[in-house]
Scaffold this active site. Structure first.
Site, PDB file in Angstrom:
ATOM      1  N   SER A  82       0.818  -1.220   0.000  1.00 35.86           N
ATOM      2  CA  SER A  82       0.000   0.000   0.000  1.00 35.86           C
ATOM      3  C   SER A  82       0.846   1.262   0.000  1.00 35.86           C
ATOM      4  CB  SER A  82      -0.922   0.006   1.225  1.00 35.86           C
ATOM      5  OG  SER A  82      -0.163  -0.156   2.410  1.00 35.86           O
ATOM      6  N   HIS A 107     -40.456  24.271 -10.266  1.00 39.10           N
ATOM      7  CA  HIS A 107     -40.570  23.515 -11.533  1.00 39.10           C
ATOM      8  C   HIS A 107     -39.817  24.207 -12.665  1.00 39.10           C
ATOM      9  CE1 HIS A 107     -43.890  21.348  -9.502  1.00 39.10           C
ATOM     10  NE2 HIS A 107     -44.196  22.554  -9.051  1.00 39.10           N
ATOM     11  N   SER A 161     -13.876  27.049 -26.656  1.00 40.43           N
ATOM     12  CA  SER A 161     -13.987  25.847 -27.465  1.00 40.43           C
ATOM     13  C   SER A 161     -12.894  25.887 -28.512  1.00 40.43           C
ATOM     14  CB  SER A 161     -15.366  25.825 -28.121  1.00 40.43           C
ATOM     15  OG  SER A 161     -15.319  25.049 -29.298  1.00 40.43           O
ATOM     16  N   LYS A 196     -17.573  30.590 -28.022  1.00 36.95           N
ATOM     17  CA  LYS A 196     -17.941  29.900 -26.783  1.00 36.95           C
ATOM     18  C   LYS A 196     -17.175  30.384 -25.550  1.00 36.95           C
ATOM     19  CE  LYS A 196     -20.444  26.901 -26.290  1.00 36.95           C
ATOM     20  NZ  LYS A 196     -20.401  25.483 -26.642  1.00 36.95           N
ATOM     21  N   ASN A 238     -17.370  28.594 -21.964  1.00 37.12           N
ATOM     22  CA  ASN A 238     -18.018  27.489 -21.253  1.00 37.12           C
ATOM     23  C   ASN A 238     -17.787  27.555 -19.744  1.00 37.12           C
ATOM     24  OD1 ASN A 238     -18.857  26.424 -23.730  1.00 37.12           O
ATOM     25  ND2 ASN A 238     -16.924  25.319 -23.998  1.00 37.12           N
ATOM     26  N   GLU A 295     -19.286  23.066 -14.143  1.00 40.72           N
ATOM     27  CA  GLU A 295     -19.573  21.769 -14.788  1.00 40.72           C
ATOM     28  C   GLU A 295     -18.714  20.663 -14.180  1.00 40.72           C
ATOM     29  OE1 GLU A 295     -20.058  21.699 -19.269  1.00 40.72           O
ATOM     30  OE2 GLU A 295     -19.464  23.771 -18.948  1.00 40.72           O
ATOM     31  N   TYR A 316      -9.529  -6.798  12.572  1.00 43.91           N
ATOM     32  CA  TYR A 316      -8.914  -6.220  11.379  1.00 43.91           C
ATOM     33  C   TYR A 316      -8.840  -7.238  10.248  1.00 43.91           C
ATOM     34  CZ  TYR A 316      -5.634  -4.249   8.095  1.00 43.91           C
ATOM     35  OH  TYR A 316      -5.081  -3.791   6.932  1.00 43.91           O
TER      36      TYR A 316
HETATM   37  N1  ARG Z   1      -1.495  -1.371   5.070  1.00 49.55           N
HETATM   38  C1  ARG Z   1      -2.391  -1.824   6.074  1.00 49.55           C
HETATM   39  C2  ARG Z   1      -3.714  -1.086   5.955  1.00 49.55           C
HETATM   40  O1  ARG Z   1      -3.768  -0.179   5.245  1.00 49.55           O
HETATM   41  C3  ARG Z   1      -1.805  -1.557   7.411  1.00 49.55           C
HETATM   42  C4  ARG Z   1      -2.235  -2.542   8.473  1.00 49.55           C
HETATM   43  C5  ARG Z   1      -1.790  -3.886   8.054  1.00 49.55           C
HETATM   44  N2  ARG Z   1      -1.892  -4.842   9.081  1.00 49.55           N
HETATM   45  C6  ARG Z   1      -1.721  -6.133   8.808  1.00 49.55           C
HETATM   46  N3  ARG Z   1      -1.747  -6.941   9.772  1.00 49.55           N
HETATM   47  N4  ARG Z   1      -1.570  -6.579   7.597  1.00 49.55           N
HETATM   48  O2  ARG Z   1      -4.713  -1.420   6.555  1.00 49.55           O
END
Ligand code: ARG
Length: 462
Positions: A27, A160, A281, A287, A289, A294, A321
């Site tokens: 991550s 309306h 445009s 134009k 815009n 938007e 978790y």
């Molecule tokens: N990258 C994990 C998350 O975003 C952190 C916690 C991970 N914990 C684990 N036991 N794998 O949730």
């Protein structure tokens, strides 16, 4: 195969992680934006460990200076992030141990990445809610300043999308103020539930070390500690609640955008949006815009999408978790970024709107906006409302045939439908007469709108 010798959890493994799995489960590409909060959490945790005599004061000093160095390396963009180290937590912890040795390895005592990540996102979200709220206040100040200049600028109020009754532009703007204000209140309420400390929950059951959670909470500015360790590491309802408040806010900005798009079209022509909020445009030279409104309207979709994503990430998870929770980050970060950019655009754009007063007024003069006033006048003279409605309906039909507004009909023409109509009707049928008559709190009379603006100014500054 990836090399497992670097892994902080490699002890029980005999086979290296599959290279694809390593990348799939990492991550760090997105959670590294939490680095500041991760370090703040670690500093508080280490300080608490030292105060609780779990680590020594020398070890705490080493941890502090190591984290300070890492922090400035990250800030200057010189820190090397590694996918093999999976996430922001293990990247920082490994860098710390490389710098300070044994003391670095002690930082994770009495803690787990499960309570660590829950703490990081709460710290992050608390900060973001504060920035978002400040930007909302800026937008609200812009609304109030513009509304104060237009407590007498008459425009048609629509239902309306048809002309209904005249209102003043300031009153119309104050409707948006109210909606945005409720959004701000919702975020403030959400912040109370965000600002609770998960640390101490460790992996899920708490820790056998004699920790002091209250101290960690105080050091990090949390209002309290999570009362149940399983809940602390597993639920993300605070993020979902934020996404729901964000969705409501975006829904309001989207409705408002739609109005700005309509109003700046040649068909309505009520306002001019300054050039800096529009683009041209590539093919049609004429134009201009309204891209900013938007795009805000369009970006609303991704915020609603994030709310759905977060709800869905959570709905199938047993306690406590689960790795599913790693999927909370990208929708949450995207929601924050989208909200902040849309609010910044609005805070800049709204005070810069140039209303075209004559066009607004002329539009109110078309469409029989004072028909209700004529009916109310007849009621005051004793006619039951339903009969008055009928009389005025006939007069409107006469007006349509003659191509005239009610105020342009002769007294005789009006008396042909009801003898109760007298010459004082002409002041009632003016646009000013109509708005002035709605003189109660919440009504569109200019005096009431001025009071509403004063009250609103006090509430956002108080
Ligand atoms: N990258 C994990 C998350 O975003 C952190 C916690 C991970 N914990 C684990 N036991 N794998 O949730």
């Amino acid at each position: 195969m990836a090399d497992n010798s670097k892994k902080l959890w490699g002890g029980r493994y005999t086979e290296a992680t599959d290279a694809f799995v390593e990348a799939f489960t990492a991550s760090v590409e997105f959670d590294r934006i939490l680095a500041t909060y991760d370090i703040a959490g670690s500093l508080a945790h280490a300080t608490m460990l030292e105060k609780s005599a779990i680590i020594s004061s020398e070890e705490l000093e080493q941890i502090k200076s190591g984290l300070a160095e890492i922090s400035s390396e990250i800030d200057s963009g010189n820190f090397t992030w590694s996918i093999a180290l999976e996430d922001v937590h293990m990247n920082i912890e490994r860098a710390l141990t490389e710098r300070i040795g044994e003391a670095g390895k002690k930082l994770h005592t009495g803690r787990s990445r499960n309570d660590q990540i829950a703490t990081d996102i709460r710290l992050y979200l608390r900060d973001q809610i504060d920035s978002i709220s400040a930007t909302i206040r800026k937008l609200q100040t812009g609304i109030l300043d513009l509304a104060a200049d237009h407590t007498e600028t008459i425009m048609p109020g629509l239902t309306h999308l048809q002309v209904a009754q005249p209102v003043v532009f300031g009153h119309h703007l104050m409707a948006w103020f109210e909606m945005i204000d409720r959004d701000c209140q919702r975020l403030a309420d959400c912040r109370k539930r965000v600002n609770i400390l998960p640390l101490g929950a460790a992996a899920l059951a708490g820790t056998s070390f004699p920790i002091n959670r209250q101290l960690t909470a105080e050091l990090l500015g949390f209002d309290g500690i999570a009362d149940n360790s399983l809940d602390a590491v597993s639920d993300r309802d605070f993020a979902i609640e934020f996404a729901a408040a964000a969705s409501l806010l975006m829904m309001h900005l989207s409705r408002w955008s739609e109005e700005l798009v309509l109003w700046s079209s040649p068909q309505f022509d009520y306002i001019d949006l300054p050039d800096r909020f529009c683009t041209g445009s590539s093919i049609m030279p004429q134009k201009k815009n309204p891209d900013v409104p938007e795009l805000v309207r369009g970006k609303t979709g991704r915020v609603f999408g994030s709310l759905t994503a977060l709800l869905t990430v959570m709905k199938g998870q047993p306690l406590a978790y689960n790795k599913d929770n790693q999927e909370d980050k990208e929708p949450l970060f995207d929601t924050v970024d989208t909200l902040l950019s849309c609010l910044t655009a609005f805070a800049d754009m709204i005070p810069a709107i140039v209303p075209k007063k004559d066009n607004m007024r002329n539009a109110a003069l078309r469409g029989y906006a004072t028909a209700t006033d004529l009916a109310d006048y007849l009621v005051m003279k004793g006619l039951p409302f339903r009969d008055a409605h009928e009389v005025v309906g006939k007069l409107v039909a006469d007006g349509i045939v003659a191509g005239k507004d009610l105020s342009e009909l002769t007294l005789e023409a009006m008396q042909s439908q009801s003898k109760l109509i007298e010459s004082d009707i002409f002041t009632v049928l003016t646009l000013e007469g109509s708005v002035n008559a709605r003189n109660h709190p919440g009504g569109t009379a200019p005096g009431q709108v001025r009071l509403a603006i004063q009250k609103a100014r006090k509430s956002i500054n108080g």
